[in-house]
Scaffold this motif. Structure first.
Motif, mmCIF file in Angstrom:
data_model
loop_
_atom_site.group_PDB
_atom_site.id
_atom_site.type_symbol
_atom_site.label_atom_id
_atom_site.label_comp_id
_atom_site.label_asym_id
_atom_site.label_seq_id
_atom_site.Cartn_x
_atom_site.Cartn_y
_atom_site.Cartn_z
ATOM 1 N N THR A 1 101.663 87.633 8.369
ATOM 2 C CA THR A 1 102.991 87.308 8.872
ATOM 3 C C THR A 1 103.521 88.493 9.663
ATOM 4 O OG1 THR A 1 103.405 85.852 6.996
ATOM 5 C CG2 THR A 1 105.322 86.637 8.207
ATOM 6 N N ALA A 2 104.049 88.187 10.847
ATOM 7 C CA ALA A 2 104.597 89.230 11.714
ATOM 8 C C ALA A 2 105.996 88.839 12.166
ATOM 9 C CB ALA A 2 103.707 89.413 12.943
ATOM 10 N N ILE A 3 106.821 89.833 12.414
ATOM 11 C CA ILE A 3 108.130 89.620 13.018
ATOM 12 C C ILE A 3 108.014 90.078 14.460
ATOM 13 C CG2 ILE A 3 110.549 90.298 13.031
ATOM 14 C CD1 ILE A 3 110.321 90.651 9.997
ATOM 15 N N MET A 4 108.389 89.193 15.372
ATOM 16 C CA MET A 4 108.266 89.478 16.802
ATOM 17 C C MET A 4 109.597 89.209 17.489
ATOM 18 S SD MET A 4 104.542 87.735 17.623
ATOM 19 C CE MET A 4 104.644 88.089 19.370
ATOM 20 N N PRO A 5 109.824 89.850 18.638
ATOM 21 C CA PRO A 5 111.037 89.533 19.399
ATOM 22 C C PRO A 5 110.997 88.088 19.890
ATOM 23 C CG PRO A 5 109.923 91.483 20.299
ATOM 24 C CD PRO A 5 109.018 90.879 19.276
ATOM 25 N N SER A 6 112.152 87.455 19.940
ATOM 26 C CA SER A 6 112.233 86.065 20.385
ATOM 27 C C SER A 6 111.616 85.863 21.760
ATOM 28 C CB SER A 6 113.694 85.603 20.405
ATOM 29 O OG SER A 6 114.200 85.525 19.100
ATOM 30 N N LYS A 7 111.846 86.789 22.659
ATOM 31 C CA LYS A 7 111.298 86.671 24.020
ATOM 32 C C LYS A 7 109.773 86.671 23.984
ATOM 33 C CE LYS A 7 112.004 86.653 28.521
ATOM 34 N NZ LYS A 7 112.706 85.577 29.194
ATOM 35 N N SER A 8 109.173 87.510 23.162
ATOM 36 C CA SER A 8 107.716 87.548 23.024
ATOM 37 C C SER A 8 107.191 86.244 22.439
ATOM 38 C CB SER A 8 107.283 88.712 22.133
ATOM 39 O OG SER A 8 107.634 89.942 22.711
ATOM 40 N N VAL A 9 107.927 85.681 21.491
ATOM 41 C CA VAL A 9 107.507 84.431 20.876
ATOM 42 C C VAL A 9 107.576 83.291 21.889
ATOM 43 C CG1 VAL A 9 108.047 82.736 19.077
ATOM 44 C CG2 VAL A 9 108.029 85.168 18.542
ATOM 45 N N SER A 10 108.585 83.300 22.750
ATOM 46 C CA SER A 10 108.656 82.283 23.800
ATOM 47 C C SER A 10 107.423 82.352 24.690
ATOM 48 C CB SER A 10 109.920 82.464 24.643
ATOM 49 O OG SER A 10 111.066 82.225 23.865
#
Length: 130
Positions: free
Chosen positions: A31-40
């Motif tokens: 599980t990773a936390i990523m910036p919303s922009k990167s996830v988009s």
């Protein structure tokens, strides 16, 4: 490159420890936390990028529909399921999606936030269609 090497090291330790083993020892979950922009960017148009990544790595990737925080630097949770080798390949790509935005003005603040700050963020509404 240092970030990718660190993530490979983490996946190796997790794989060897068995602490994150799911489905009777055949599959791991990362599980990773990523910036919303990167996830988009990870998801792509109609999920095309994430589908291609899953096929290329042999992993299964799930993105939580709810973001914490607002704007491009909000947090999104990404789960990767698969063998240690497939997770390692997928994580390398995830790091690439994050570093694509490293030169953006919001990125340093996102990267420097503590877990306590992330937990205190307001929940953004779910993405359309989720």
């Amino acid at each position: 490159d240092a970030m990718v090497a660190a993530m490979k090291f983490v996946t190796t330790i997790v794989s060897e420890s068995g602490a994150c083993v799911v489905d009777h020892g055949r599959e791991l979950r990362f599980t990773a936390i990523m910036p919303s922009k990167s996830v988009s960017a990870l998801i792509g148009v109609a999920g095309a990028n994430v589908k291609q990544l899953q096929q290329a790595t042999g992993s299964h990737i799930h993105v939580d529909s709810t973001a914490l925080g607002f704007g491009p630097g909000g947090d999104r949770v990404v789960h990767v399921h698969g063998s240690a080798q497939s997770i390692e390949k997928a994580v390398e790509k995830l790091v690439g999606f994050m570093t694509d935005f490293i030169d953006q003005p919001w990125f340093p603040k996102w990267a420097e936030r503590t877990n306590e700050e992330r937990l205190g963020a307001l929940e953004a509404p779910p993405l359309p269609g989720q």
